[in-house]
Design an enzyme around this catalytic site. Structure first.
Site: not given
Ligand code: CAA
Length: 257
Positions: A64, A108, A111, A131
């Protein structure tokens, strides 16, 4: 125009591709509304018998959209019916679905993959429910679907630690049913989807309905439902064609009736 989800039709297969390369395919409203509309359209299109949901080679979806969620208050998510309002179309979609996962399927993203009937992975796929690290719940089904898919021990491990599973581990745990080399994932998935699509659509739909009952009913109720679906196939022209073709040693030609 919503470009967050790209739509393509190849033969009898509909393909929806999540397309937010600048945000790791994070699942915001544009994506979830795009998936919902795409599924609505594919459901209504009688020529489509199977649907693939995919992302890019690098990322299926990183969950998400945290940037969108970070300022939400309780009243926002409650009043606007967050998740429920546009994440659940796959749950009611009646034709077979395959998630083709390359790269990250996190939160998500994992999911959404689990909402599909089957998950095929590229060998670079990584699955996690991270999460816990941002102090919220896997709230689009993982606390329910993950234990049903991989069992309690692995589900608790993944949710409590946020650790990533490799494609090989995901296969071992039963989260995915196939792993392909990254470069072959889409070709192989499309080929399999086309093979499924060539079968009788009403039979596939009855199978899907019956298999899904396994997660929602006690055994005897599920078996009774299965039996009704079995009997229902005897009302289909396709069932006659399938059996006749077998006896006559020729390929079946289903007309989906
Ligand atoms: N939401 C919004 N933006 C996101 C994102 C997310 N889930 N995941 C990555 N991005 C964005 C980053 O903020 C970044 O943006 P900027 O370039 O503007 O800074 C861009 O995508 C690239 O990401 P990274 O610089 O982090 O890239 P990376 O290669 O170093 O890492 C990754 C990749 C491992 C996927 C890392 O981005 C990550 O861990 N993402 C978040 C994962 C996460 O926590 N997901 C769970 C969300 S909560 C959820 O899903 C709840 C639910 O059940 C409904």
């Amino acid at each position: 125009m919503n470009t967050a989800v790209l739509k393509e039709i190849v033969g009898q297969v509909g393909i929806l591709t999540i397309n937010r390369p600048d945000a790791m395919n994070a699942l915001n409203d544009d994506v979830m509304n795009g998936l919902t509309l795409g599924l609505d359209e594919f459901e209504q299109n009688d020529a489509i018998h199977c649907v693939i949901i995919t992302g890019s080679e690098k990322v299926f979806a990183a969950g998400a959209d945290i940037a969108a969620m970070r300022n939400y208050e309780y009243i926002d998510v409650y009043r606007d019916n967050f998740i429920t309002r546009n994440w659940e179309r796959l749950k009611t979609f009646r034709k077979p679905t395959i998630a083709a996962v390359s790269g990250y399927a996190l939160g998500g993203g994992c999911e959404v993959a689990m909402m599909c009937d089957m998950v095929f992975a590229a060998d670079n796929a990584k699955f996690s429910q991270p999460e816990v690290r941002i102090a919220t719940l896997p709230g689009a089904g993982a606390t329910q679907r993950l234990p049903r898919s991989v069992g309690k021990a692995v589900a608790m491990d993944l949710c409590f630690t946020g650790r990533m599973l490799t494609a090989a581990e995901a296969l071992q745990f039963g989260l995915v049913s196939r792993v392909y080399p990254k470069a072959e994932l889409m070709h192989e998935t499309l080929e399999q989807a086309q093979a499924i699509a060539a079968y009788s659509l009403p039979v596939l739909m009855m199978m899907k309905e019956s298999l899904n009952r396994a997660f929602e009913t006690p055994l005897n109720e599920g078996l009774a439902f299965e039996r009704k679906m079995l009997y229902a196939t005897f009302a289909l022209e396709d069932r006659k064609e399938g059996m006749n073709a077998f006896i006559e040693k020729r390929p079946a030609n289903f007309n989906n009736r």
